[in-house]
Each structure stands twice: as C-alpha cells, then as structure tokens.
Enzyme design. Structure first.
Site, PDB file in Angstrom:
ATOM      1  N   GLU A   1       0.055  -1.032   5.879  1.00 17.56           N
ATOM      2  CA  GLU A   1       1.112  -0.442   6.705  1.00 17.56           C
ATOM      3  C   GLU A   1       0.887   1.049   6.879  1.00 17.56           C
ATOM      4  OE1 GLU A   1       4.949   1.225   8.014  1.00 17.56           O
ATOM      5  OE2 GLU A   1       3.830   1.749   6.224  1.00 17.56           O
TER       6      GLU A   1
ATOM      7  N   ASP B   1       0.853  -1.199   0.000  1.00 20.31           N
ATOM      8  CA  ASP B   1       0.000   0.000   0.000  1.00 20.31           C
ATOM      9  C   ASP B   1       0.881   1.238   0.000  1.00 20.31           C
ATOM     10  OD1 ASP B   1       0.853  -0.461   2.716  1.00 20.31           O
ATOM     11  OD2 ASP B   1      -0.787   0.797   3.455  1.00 20.31           O
TER      12      ASP B   1
HETATM   13  N1  BES Z   1       8.737   3.145   5.436  1.00 16.54           N
HETATM   14  C1  BES Z   1       8.121   4.008   6.364  1.00 16.54           C
HETATM   15  C2  BES Z   1       8.885   4.138   7.659  1.00 16.54           C
HETATM   16  C3  BES Z   1      10.276   4.663   7.579  1.00 16.54           C
HETATM   17  C4  BES Z   1      10.677   5.546   6.607  1.00 16.54           C
HETATM   18  C5  BES Z   1      11.189   4.278   8.517  1.00 16.54           C
HETATM   19  C6  BES Z   1      11.978   6.015   6.562  1.00 16.54           C
HETATM   20  C7  BES Z   1      12.457   4.754   8.498  1.00 16.54           C
HETATM   21  C8  BES Z   1      12.872   5.631   7.503  1.00 16.54           C
HETATM   22  C9  BES Z   1       6.713   3.520   6.636  1.00 16.54           C
HETATM   23  O1  BES Z   1       6.033   3.165   5.464  1.00 16.54           O
HETATM   24  C10 BES Z   1       5.911   4.616   7.253  1.00 16.54           C
HETATM   25  O2  BES Z   1       5.706   5.608   6.613  1.00 16.54           O
HETATM   26  N2  BES Z   1       5.423   4.410   8.472  1.00 16.54           N
HETATM   27  C11 BES Z   1       4.544   5.330   9.090  1.00 16.54           C
HETATM   28  C12 BES Z   1       3.901   4.708  10.271  1.00 16.54           C
HETATM   29  C13 BES Z   1       2.533   4.180  10.058  1.00 16.54           C
HETATM   30  C14 BES Z   1       1.940   3.718  11.358  1.00 16.54           C
HETATM   31  C15 BES Z   1       1.609   5.116   9.337  1.00 16.54           C
HETATM   32  C16 BES Z   1       5.294   6.540   9.586  1.00 16.54           C
HETATM   33  O3  BES Z   1       6.444   6.420   9.999  1.00 16.54           O
HETATM   34  O4  BES Z   1       4.678   7.604   9.563  1.00 16.54           O
HETATM   35 MN    MN Z   2       7.157   2.043   4.235  1.00 21.31          MN
HETATM   36 MN    MN Z   3       5.302   5.090   4.542  1.00 19.72          MN
END
Ligand code: BES
Ligand code: MN
Ligand code: MN
Length: 461
Positions: free
Chosen positions: A158, A88
């Site tokens: 995710e 996603d």
């Molecule tokens: N891939 C990201 C997380 C990420 C990006 C970790 C860059 C380290 C470096 C992930 O898809 C993401 O965006 N996670 C969300 C959390 C989720 C609960 C919506 C975030 O970090 O905002």
């Molecule tokens: Mn991600």
């Molecule tokens: Mn993300």
C-alpha cells in the site's frame, strides 16, 4: 455480544503483546533490503489467522510483496464483508528524530493518550489497525458468534502504490466477491468526537530532473555564464502556484467538483480549532489556497507539494560548485473527478514548458491513485455509525479525509462494491513521521467496535 466483549477484556494483555511482536518486524515495502521481513510479516499474520480459526489461508505471490488472504464462510445466505488492510509500513527515516527505535515498540503516555500509546513505525498505519480486525474476529469466532461471512486481504504494497493489487483483484474476482469492503486505515477526530471517513483524495506523484551543463563546474570560472539547474528548478517550482495558493497548471481544476454551499457548511461544522492546530505544529500561521478553510484545504481541495528536493553540494563546509543536475519529488492530491493519469499529463506538459532552453527536463511518473467518496445512505455506513455510537456513546460524524487509499476506487470499479472507512487513529498519531504511535485506548476501542459492525451489518443488510 456480552460474551464477545468479556472475551476481549480477558485477553487484552495477549492482544497487545502479539501486536508488539508484529511491530518488531520491519516490513518496509519501499526498501528491498526488507524483502525477507515482508515475508516474515505475511507469515506472522497467516499464523495468527490460522490460530483464530480462519479458513483458506493463502499467501498469494505477486511481482512485489505477497498478499495474505483468509476467509470464514459461516452461511451462504449471510452477507460477506471483505476486510482490507496493509502490513507494509513507511520507511522510518529520519532515524535520529525517533525518541525510541522505530521497530522496538515502547508504550508511553502522552496528553492525548493518557492510558499510553505504542510508539513504533506501523503502530497506527496500519499494523495496529489490521490487528484490531484479527483480534475482533478471534473474539467472535471463539464465541461462535460471527454474524457475517468474512474475507480478509492484507497487502504489503500500500505504501508504495498498491501496484499489484489491481491485477490481483481482476484475477481473483470470484474469490473476493463480497457485499462490502471494510477498512480501518483512517482516523477519528477525537475520542470525544468519533467520525467516519467518507472520502479520500487521489494522488499523482512525479519525480523531476533538471539538467544543465554536462558536468559539475567551478562556480567562479563558469558562474554567471551557464544555467544552474537548481536555480532553474526553484524558479520552475515557484511558477506552479500563484501567491493565492492556486495551482497554475492549465486545466488542473477543470474536472474538480465544487462542493455546494450546503456541503461546505456541513463539512466545516466538524470541530476544528485553528489555534490548537497551529500550537501543535508550532507555526504562527497556516497557508493554503485562498478562500478555503484549513479543513477544506486538507480534504476537499486538490494540492501540489514538493516532497523532496536535492542536487549540488550538501556535504560539510562550503564547496564552490555549479551542479549539473537538480531533482525534486512532487505530489498532487486529487479530488473528485480528477484522474491521476490526466493530471500527471497536464503537469508534465506545463512543467516542461516552464524550462528555459538552457536546461533539459525529465518528468518521471511514480504511482498514482483515484480519489473516492463513500456514501452515507448505505447499510454499511449505518452499521459503522451505529457500532461507533454504541461504543463511543456518540454518533460519529462523516468527514472527508485528506490522505489516499487508491484501492478504494479500485474495489468499486473491479469488484463493484462500496467501502466503509472505519478507522480509529488520530491525525496527530504521526503516521509516516518519526515517533508514530497508536493509543492503547484506540486499539481496544477498535476491537470492541468491530463486532458491533458485523452484528448491525447483518441486521441492516
Ligand atoms: N492510511 C494512509 C492513508 C490515510 C491516512 C487516509 C490518514 C486518511 C487519513 C495510507 O497508508 C497512506 O499513507 N496512503 C498514501 C498513498 C499511497 C499511494 C502511498 C498517502 O496517502 O500518502
Ligand atoms: Mn495506511
Ligand atoms: Mn500510510
């Protein structure tokens, strides 16, 4: 390994064109209009997994979007790697800030990506990175040279908090049993300075509503006499931090594990140039918690940020009106050992206590997730480090990441396994932003590196 690597070089054009196809499907999990696209994306991946020779390809339905599973068991005596990723993507909005359409990928050169980068929503986060795994597996399977058992899950939620993945892991504990989880959903510092992410922040996300009078009012007739919930909301938000950037919620820092001087020192050794950082963002200064560097502020310290704020009249021209309601979306990034439920509770109590009697306040929690730290003295870290050393020519440095991947903590608590975060993006790839992109060099470097991980992991385990 030579055969695997030449297979990759021979097929790189096709790998790319398949990824472009994947990027054309707008798999926006947050938007129910895209329900059909989520299924299409899941099926696209299943089809590719089938064609490379994976087994037991299954689409697990959930109350939300489906989870794609596949596996290849080569030998019960070999270690098992569980690859996790998400298909996603974040909503592409605001659309008018994209130079090219978000779901019509184009390749363009940039300063950091002289070979070209793929511009599309999901190019880096995370479709481009999950596809590296599919193609690396293809290369290993085609050469009959997969050194470990592999299980693979690609989820579709995710970006909206992985609400159904916890139950899935509990129910499928047996199916998902493995020795280690491998995830490519993070970044490296640069192609000259490879890095492995060894920690992620947690998250708690709330929406607040502040209600004043029961209806919008003439701002002259009533103005000055009743609460304006937008004014009140701003005042309340202003009290969440002091002028040193310290979060004022009582108890907020109680569980925070302070880093040792040594740890802080080594963390700040990572190459980071404040001038470049500011130039890139076109800001004259940075801002954050007093006493911490930008690297610390964005990785090992907790945060509180307003993500959106609205209410009242925002149409063309001026309308003299006192709004009845005001809203904000507020997130807090958490560090070990803060827990999202507790912080959410503390926020709610404090925020509610800030409201004057003239308004009513409602706090609605959205998703949350636990922080995670991953150890460096494990076979999986060593295998990832050695793999990157082989393909980048430099030993990667361990860094803590500022983003969140809530399932990392979940895999540890439910499946009892550690994760290795071997991502290949750049922080400047604009994930979640307009013009997200993923460098071709990075895409191919990932495909090249992953087979080494399997080889070294099989040896070290
Ligand atoms: N891939 C990201 C997380 C990420 C990006 C970790 C860059 C380290 C470096 C992930 O898809 C993401 O965006 N996670 C969300 C959390 C989720 C609960 C919506 C975030 O970090 O905002
Ligand atoms: Mn991600
Ligand atoms: Mn993300």
């Amino acid at each position: 390994m030579k055969a695997i690597q030449s297979y990759i070089s021979e097929h790189q054009e096709r790998f790319l064109s398949e990824l472009l196809q994947l990027l054309r499907i707008p798999s926006v999990s947050a938007n129910s209009d895209h329900r059909g696209d989520m299924i299409k994306t899941a099926e696209f991946l299943m089809d590719k997994l089938l064609s490379i020779g994976m087994d037991r390809i299954t689409k697990f339905e959930t109350p939300g979007h489906p989870i794609v599973y596949a596996q290849k068991v080569v030998d019960d005596d070999r270690p098992t790697v569980l690859v996790y990723g998400h298909y996603d993507v974040q909503p592409p909005d605001p659309l008018d800030l994209w130079e090219t359409a978000p779901f019509d990928p184009v390749i363009r050169k940039t300063d950091l990506h002289p070979e070209g980068a793929i511009f599309a929503r999901g190019a880096c986060d995370d479709k481009g990175q999950i596809y590296m795994h599919v193609k690396a597996l293809e290369a290993m399977l085609a050469n009959d040279a997969l050194p470990c058992n592999v299980k693979l899950i690609f989820e579709g939620e995710e970006e909206v908090g992985s609400d159904n993945l916890g139950d899935f892991c509990e129910e499928q504990r047996e199916l998902l049993s493995c020795d280690v989880v491998l995830i490519s959903d993070t970044s490296i510092i640069s192609r000259d300075t490879p890095s492995i992410t060894v920690g992620l922040r947690g998250l708690t996300y709330v929406e607040v509503e502040v209600v004043g009078p029961n209806r919008d009012l003439h701002s002259g007739v009533y103005g000055g006499g009743v609460a304006n919930p937008i004014n009140n909301l701003c005042e309340m938000i202003a009290q969440l931090k002091d002028d040193r950037g310290v979060i004022q919620i009582p108890g907020f820092y109680d569980q925070v594990v302070e880093l040792t001087t040594e740890e802080r020192k080594s963390l700040n050794l990572a190459p980071f140039d404040l001038e470049t950082y500011m130039t890139d963002l076109e800001v004259n200064d940075v801002q954050g918690e007093d006493g911490y560097t930008t690297l610390e502020r964005t990785s090992t310290r907790p945060t509180l940020d307003v993500n959106g704020i609205w209410g009242g009249y925002i149409g063309e021209g001026a309308k003299t009106v006192l709004p009845s309601k005001a809203y904000a979306k507020i997130s807090m990034r958490l560090v070990p050992n803060q827990t999202d439920d507790e912080i959410c509770q503390l926020f709610t109590e404090y925020f509610t206590s800030l409201a004057p009697k003239a308004v009513k306040v409602k706090v609605t929690p959205h998703h949350g997730g636990a922080p995670a730290v991953t150890p460096t003295n494990t076979p999986e870290y060593k295998a990832a480090s050695k793999a990157m050393k082989t393909t980048f020519g430099k030993t990667p440095i361990p860094v803590r990441g500022g983003g969140s991947i809530p399932i990392v903590a979940l895999f540890e608590s439910v499946l009892g396994v550690k994760t290795v975060l071997m991502g290949f993006g750049l922080d400047s790839d604009d994930i979640h932003s307009p013009n997200e992109h993923y460098g071709l060099w990075h895409f191919y470097k990932g495909i090249e590196t992953i087979p080494y991980f399997y080889q070294y992991y099989a040896e070290l385990k």
